[in-house]
Write an enzyme that holds these catalytic residues in place. Structure first.
Site, PDB file in Angstrom:
ATOM      1  N   TYR A  90       0.793  -1.233   0.000  1.00  0.00           N
ATOM      2  CA  TYR A  90       0.000   0.000   0.000  1.00  0.00           C
ATOM      3  C   TYR A  90       0.825   1.282   0.000  1.00  0.00           C
ATOM      4  CZ  TYR A  90      -4.666  -1.996   0.398  1.00  0.00           C
ATOM      5  OH  TYR A  90      -5.849  -2.636   0.134  1.00  0.00           O
ATOM      6  N   LYS A 146       2.694 -15.095   3.734  1.00  0.00           N
ATOM      7  CA  LYS A 146       3.025 -15.893   2.561  1.00  0.00           C
ATOM      8  C   LYS A 146       4.543 -16.054   2.544  1.00  0.00           C
ATOM      9  CE  LYS A 146       1.613 -17.990  -1.233  1.00  0.00           C
ATOM     10  NZ  LYS A 146       0.719 -19.165  -1.258  1.00  0.00           N
ATOM     11  N   ASP A 195      -3.431 -18.219   1.618  1.00  0.00           N
ATOM     12  CA  ASP A 195      -4.398 -19.024   0.851  1.00  0.00           C
ATOM     13  C   ASP A 195      -5.089 -20.041   1.755  1.00  0.00           C
ATOM     14  OD1 ASP A 195      -1.883 -20.175   1.067  1.00  0.00           O
ATOM     15  OD2 ASP A 195      -1.810 -20.960  -0.970  1.00  0.00           O
ATOM     16  N   ASP A 210      -6.597  -6.622   3.706  1.00  0.00           N
ATOM     17  CA  ASP A 210      -7.678  -6.056   2.899  1.00  0.00           C
ATOM     18  C   ASP A 210      -8.562  -7.180   2.355  1.00  0.00           C
ATOM     19  OD1 ASP A 210      -9.148  -4.135   1.381  1.00  0.00           O
ATOM     20  OD2 ASP A 210      -8.067  -4.848  -0.379  1.00  0.00           O
ATOM     21  N   ASP A 235     -12.698  -8.776   3.774  1.00  0.00           N
ATOM     22  CA  ASP A 235     -13.955  -8.833   3.011  1.00  0.00           C
ATOM     23  C   ASP A 235     -14.571 -10.226   3.155  1.00  0.00           C
ATOM     24  OD1 ASP A 235     -13.730  -6.202   2.129  1.00  0.00           O
ATOM     25  OD2 ASP A 235     -14.264  -6.685   0.067  1.00  0.00           O
TER      26      ASP A 235
HETATM   27  C1  IPM Z   1     -10.677  -1.016   2.860  1.00  0.00           C
HETATM   28  C2  IPM Z   1     -10.824  -0.502   1.454  1.00  0.00           C
HETATM   29  C3  IPM Z   1      -9.632   0.369   1.104  1.00  0.00           C
HETATM   30  C4  IPM Z   1      -8.379  -0.477   1.265  1.00  0.00           C
HETATM   31  C5  IPM Z   1      -9.693   1.023  -0.266  1.00  0.00           C
HETATM   32  C6  IPM Z   1     -10.966   1.819  -0.455  1.00  0.00           C
HETATM   33  C7  IPM Z   1      -8.489   1.861  -0.571  1.00  0.00           C
HETATM   34  O1  IPM Z   1     -10.973  -1.533   0.552  1.00  0.00           O
HETATM   35  O2  IPM Z   1     -10.676  -0.197   3.793  1.00  0.00           O
HETATM   36  O3  IPM Z   1     -10.580  -2.227   3.037  1.00  0.00           O
HETATM   37  O4  IPM Z   1      -7.977  -1.150   0.302  1.00  0.00           O
HETATM   38  O5  IPM Z   1      -7.790  -0.457   2.339  1.00  0.00           O
HETATM   39 MN    MN Z   2     -11.038  -3.489   1.469  1.00  0.00          MN
END
Ligand code: IPM
Ligand code: MN
Length: 352
Positions: A135, A187, A220, A244, A248
């Site tokens: 990042y 990893k 993974d 990140d 999700d």
């Molecule tokens: C998150 C989001 C951000 C990230 C994006 C919007 C830059 O996906 O907070 O997880 O990748 O950190």
């Molecule tokens: Mn994200």
């Protein structure tokens, strides 16, 4: 008197921020603490009108705040990356908010896509490193636009950045006092420099925490186990990019983006709280979006500020509403209630 900076942002950001702050207001009244808010209109509309993304002066003001609450960033008319990098990532980096804390908790009454798993199985926390890795934005193009084009994207890992993140995760595993287990998600079999450093630091720090069980899992395999055996996890610590992605997945197994909250922390100095979901532009001003993730993020903010009782009330009220199964669905437009009504129900239950 706490000073809270508000960045409602784009799309549905302002609606959910309003509900989250309604609930904070109810909690403040109930448990007697005082706060003031300073609102900033950074986001896509301001950028399109003025070209301004996030002025340095605002960042300096943020430094004086006790916490920042961010609704959502992302505008359909702005090229992806500009606002995300210019507002969200810039704030994380410049305020050195090196921890991204993302609880993965299935609340009673919430549906999970994972068969045969319930709230007792899905309750862990992901600690994502928030200021390094892929990042940092280092790199560049050579011979851009030609058939010989080269793109370089650098992964930066420092010993200091790695250590402070891993140490925070050990402390959290101790403080949670649950399974007292910390999983390193990395990893190291491929990223033989950055994640070799990561594992060496992990093992060095682990010596100081003999009460915490440790384990290594490749990223993974981690995704596989999060789905198959989520009950194995207590605290997971991971790098920025993997964090990140796996958060999700974490949000999905805890019932979706409608409930997933996060905090960006520099422990001891500053923090910014936000729901994990985006700005959902097509629901803007429809009063249909679910504000619960933002309300949980506000609860995390109160906990961070030391308002433990208020945080407990907020978390309890949101959790009770989920448990009551009054909401038909957690997705926007399917709740059977408006955004405002959901905020009102939670705020009322905090007040009583
Ligand atoms: C998150 C989001 C951000 C990230 C994006 C919007 C830059 O996906 O907070 O997880 O990748 O950190
Ligand atoms: Mn994200």
């Amino acid at each position: 008197m706490y000073k809270i900076g508000l960045i409602p942002g784009d799309g549905i950001g302002p609606e959910i921020t309003r509900e989250a702050m309604k609930v904070v207001g109810a909690a403040a009244e109930k448990t007697n603490f005082q706060y003031e808010t300073v609102e900033y209109d950074f986001g896509g509309d301001r950028y399109l009108e003025t070209g301004e993304i996030l002025p340095d002066s605002a960042l300096n003001e943020f430094r004086q705040m006790d916490a920042i609450f961010l609704g959502a960033i992302g505008h359909p008319d702005v090229q992806p990356g500009i606002l995300e990098k210019g507002i969200l990532l810039r704030t994380r980096f410049e305020l050195d908010l090196y921890i991204n804390l993302r609880p993965v908790k299935l609340y009673p009454g919430v549906w999970t896509p994972i068969k045969d798993k319930g709230p007792e199985d899905i309750d862990f926390v992901i600690v994502r490193e928030n200021t390094e890795g892929l990042y940092v934005g280092g790199g560049g193009f050579l011979k851009q636009g030609t058939p010989d084009e080269v793109a370089i994207q650098e992964l930066i890992a420092t010993r200091k950045g790695t250590e402070r993140c891993i140490r925070y995760a050990f402390e959290l595993a101790r403080k949670r006092d649950k399974a007292k287990k910390l999983t390193s998600c990395d990893k190291a079999n491929v990223l033989t420099y950055a994640h070799d450093l990561w594992r060496r630091v992990f093992e060095e720090v682990a010596v100081e925490y003999p009460d915490i069980e440790t384990e290594f899992a490749f990223v993974d395999a981690t995704t596989m186990w999060m789905v198959k055996n989520p009950e194995w996890f207590d605290v997971i610590v991971t790098c920025n990019m993997f964090g990140d992605i796996i958060t999700d997945l974490g949000a999905m197994i805890q019932g979706g983006m409608g409930v997933a909250a996060s905090g960006n922390l520099h422990p001891g100095s500053m923090a910014m709280f936000e729901p994990i979901h985006g700005s959902a532009p097509r629901y803007t001003n429809k009063n249909q979006i679910n504000p619960i993730a933002a309300i949980f993020a506000a609860g995390m903010m109160l906990e961070y500020l030391g308002e433990t009782e208020a945080a407990g009330l907020v978390d309890g009220a949101a959790s009770d509403l989920l448990g009551s199964k009054k909401l038909r669905d957690l997705a926007a437009g399917k709740m059977g209630y408006t955004t405002t009504q959901v905020g009102d129900m939670i705020a009322d239950s905090v007040s009583t």
